[in-house]
Design a protein around this motif. Structure first.
Motif, short mmCIF file in Angstrom:
data_model
loop_
_atom_site.label_atom_id
_atom_site.label_comp_id
_atom_site.label_asym_id
_atom_site.label_seq_id
_atom_site.Cartn_x
_atom_site.Cartn_y
_atom_site.Cartn_z
N ARG A 9 0.93 -1.26 0.00
CA ARG A 9 -0.21 0.02 -0.18
C ARG A 9 0.80 1.20 0.23
O ARG A 9 2.03 1.24 0.45
N SER A 11 0.23 5.83 -0.80
CA SER A 11 -0.62 6.97 -1.07
C SER A 11 -0.16 7.69 -2.46
O SER A 11 0.90 7.80 -2.71
N ARG A 15 -4.70 9.73 -2.59
CA ARG A 15 -5.66 8.54 -2.37
C ARG A 15 -4.89 7.03 -2.28
O ARG A 15 -3.57 7.09 -2.51
N LYS A 17 -3.64 3.60 -2.35
CA LYS A 17 -3.50 2.49 -3.48
C LYS A 17 -2.89 1.42 -2.57
O LYS A 17 -2.06 1.31 -1.86
N ASN A 40 -7.92 -5.47 -5.75
CA ASN A 40 -7.57 -4.25 -5.49
C ASN A 40 -8.05 -3.67 -4.22
O ASN A 40 -9.46 -3.71 -4.27
N GLY A 42 -7.67 -0.69 -2.66
CA GLY A 42 -7.58 0.80 -2.41
C GLY A 42 -8.54 1.63 -3.08
O GLY A 42 -9.66 0.98 -3.63
N LEU A 46 -6.00 0.11 -10.67
CA LEU A 46 -4.74 -0.46 -10.83
C LEU A 46 -4.45 -0.90 -12.15
O LEU A 46 -5.64 -1.60 -12.84
N LEU A 114 0.16 2.30 -10.52
CA LEU A 114 -0.78 3.06 -9.72
C LEU A 114 -1.46 4.09 -10.22
O LEU A 114 -2.66 4.59 -9.97
#
Length: 135
Positions: A9, A11, A15, A17, A40, A42, A46, A114
């Motif tokens: 993970r 950012s 946001r 990700k 996914n 987040g 992606l 990303l």
């Protein structure tokens, strides 16, 4: 059937990700192939493609197994809360059939874009392990 998971993970532009890599099953006998699935977890899409880096653990370090294996280039999009189609973890070398992996501990690394669709998007790697045992 046990599952091996890895998560990554970060950012990007405020946001979250986040992606999960699932390997099922986490243990196979020699001659079988587990499969990878990306999830996914987040915000926002992606991007990912076929292919992965496969390494085998020896006494000292991880050694790259499929360094010379090429993969098709299509880019797939993975929306939030969606799963990719399963991809077999197989290695091909000069034959139409996959090579049987030796018993041991293996690590799979997949990269995801990303910001898919943008030139040179930032990427993130996610890893998980599985084991091959004797028949």
């Amino acid at each position: 059937m046990r599952v091996s998971t890895g998560r990554a993970r970060t950012s990007l532009g405020g946001r979250l990700k986040a992606v999960q890599l699932r390997i099922e099953p986490a243990q196979v006998v020699q001659g079988q192939a587990p499969k990878t699935v990306l999830v996914n977890e987040g915000e926002g899409q992606l991007g990912y493609g076929f292919g992965f880096k496969l390494e085998r653990r020896d006494e000292e370090r991880w050694r790259w197994v499929n360094r010379h294996q090429a993969f098709a280039l299509p880019l797939f999009y993975l929306a939030p809360d969606r799963r990719s189609d399963p991809e077999p973890i197989e290695v091909y070398v000069d034959e139409p059939e996959p090579v049987a992996l030796r018993p041991g501990l293996y690590r799979v690394t997949k990269s995801v874009d990303l910001a898919p669709g943008k030139p040179r998007p930032p990427r993130m790697d996610v890893r998980a392990t599985f084991r091959v045992t004797h028949r």
